[in-house]
Design a protein around this motif. Sequence first.
Motif, PDB file in Angstrom:
ATOM      1  N   ASP A  40       8.218  15.448 -40.476  1.00  0.00           N
ATOM      2  CA  ASP A  40       8.304  15.004 -39.068  1.00  0.00           C
ATOM      3  C   ASP A  40       9.131  15.009 -38.475  1.00  0.00           C
ATOM      4  O   ASP A  40      10.351  16.261 -38.244  1.00  0.00           O
ATOM      5  N   TYR A  41       8.772  15.052 -37.056  1.00  0.00           N
ATOM      6  CA  TYR A  41       9.456  14.737 -36.107  1.00  0.00           C
ATOM      7  C   TYR A  41       9.851  13.885 -35.066  1.00  0.00           C
ATOM      8  O   TYR A  41       9.376  12.610 -35.244  1.00  0.00           O
ATOM      9  N   PRO A  42      10.837  13.959 -33.697  1.00  0.00           N
ATOM     10  CA  PRO A  42      11.266  12.575 -33.486  1.00  0.00           C
ATOM     11  C   PRO A  42       9.613  12.696 -32.212  1.00  0.00           C
ATOM     12  O   PRO A  42       9.374  13.574 -31.885  1.00  0.00           O
ATOM     13  N   ALA A  43       9.848  11.076 -32.075  1.00  0.00           N
ATOM     14  CA  ALA A  43       8.768  10.908 -31.053  1.00  0.00           C
ATOM     15  C   ALA A  43       9.185  11.618 -29.807  1.00  0.00           C
ATOM     16  O   ALA A  43      10.011  11.996 -29.455  1.00  0.00           O
ATOM     17  N   ALA A  44       8.155  12.193 -29.646  1.00  0.00           N
ATOM     18  CA  ALA A  44       7.529  13.327 -27.984  1.00  0.00           C
ATOM     19  C   ALA A  44       6.969  13.373 -27.373  1.00  0.00           C
ATOM     20  O   ALA A  44       5.903  13.066 -28.147  1.00  0.00           O
ATOM     21  N   ILE A  45       7.011  14.109 -25.790  1.00  0.00           N
ATOM     22  CA  ILE A  45       5.516  13.865 -25.100  1.00  0.00           C
ATOM     23  C   ILE A  45       6.047  15.645 -24.728  1.00  0.00           C
ATOM     24  O   ILE A  45       7.177  15.958 -24.244  1.00  0.00           O
ATOM     25  N   MET A  46       5.569  15.961 -23.814  1.00  0.00           N
ATOM     26  CA  MET A  46       5.370  17.378 -23.609  1.00  0.00           C
ATOM     27  C   MET A  46       4.300  17.070 -21.653  1.00  0.00           C
ATOM     28  O   MET A  46       3.634  16.922 -21.854  1.00  0.00           O
TER      29      MET A  46
END
Length: 133
Positions: A40-46
């Motif tokens: 599980d990861y926090p919602a993120a973009i690059m």
Amino acid sequence: MAEPEKKWKIPTRGGLLALLLAVALLAALGKFTRPDRTGDYPAAIMVDGTVYLVSVNPLPAGTVDEAEITGCVDSYTETFPEKDGQQNFSREAALPYAPAEGGLALLCDGAWYLCVPAQVDDDGMLLPGGDRP
């Protein structure tokens, strides 16, 4: 001389329960110690080499001018984003973003969300305190 026949002991209900609990515990520990960085990861973009965390609450309507859109995040990953254009929370084709005070604004499901730069270490791991805005 013949060896005595080995008798198999049938486990009791309590023994089976203990065995199942031990297997479940090992499986749970394995999930948290995997070196492959899945989970599980926090919602993120690059975008442009920077990972941004996506806020939980949408921005007020009218905050972002759609004429300011500078690009799209168009690649889905099941891990923390590691390449430009990746995100880890929506399988939609492309999510537009625009500059915003404090980071970027991302359009998802008809609403704009503030994305702030994440604090990550040299291995790309999220640092304490770098949780969702």
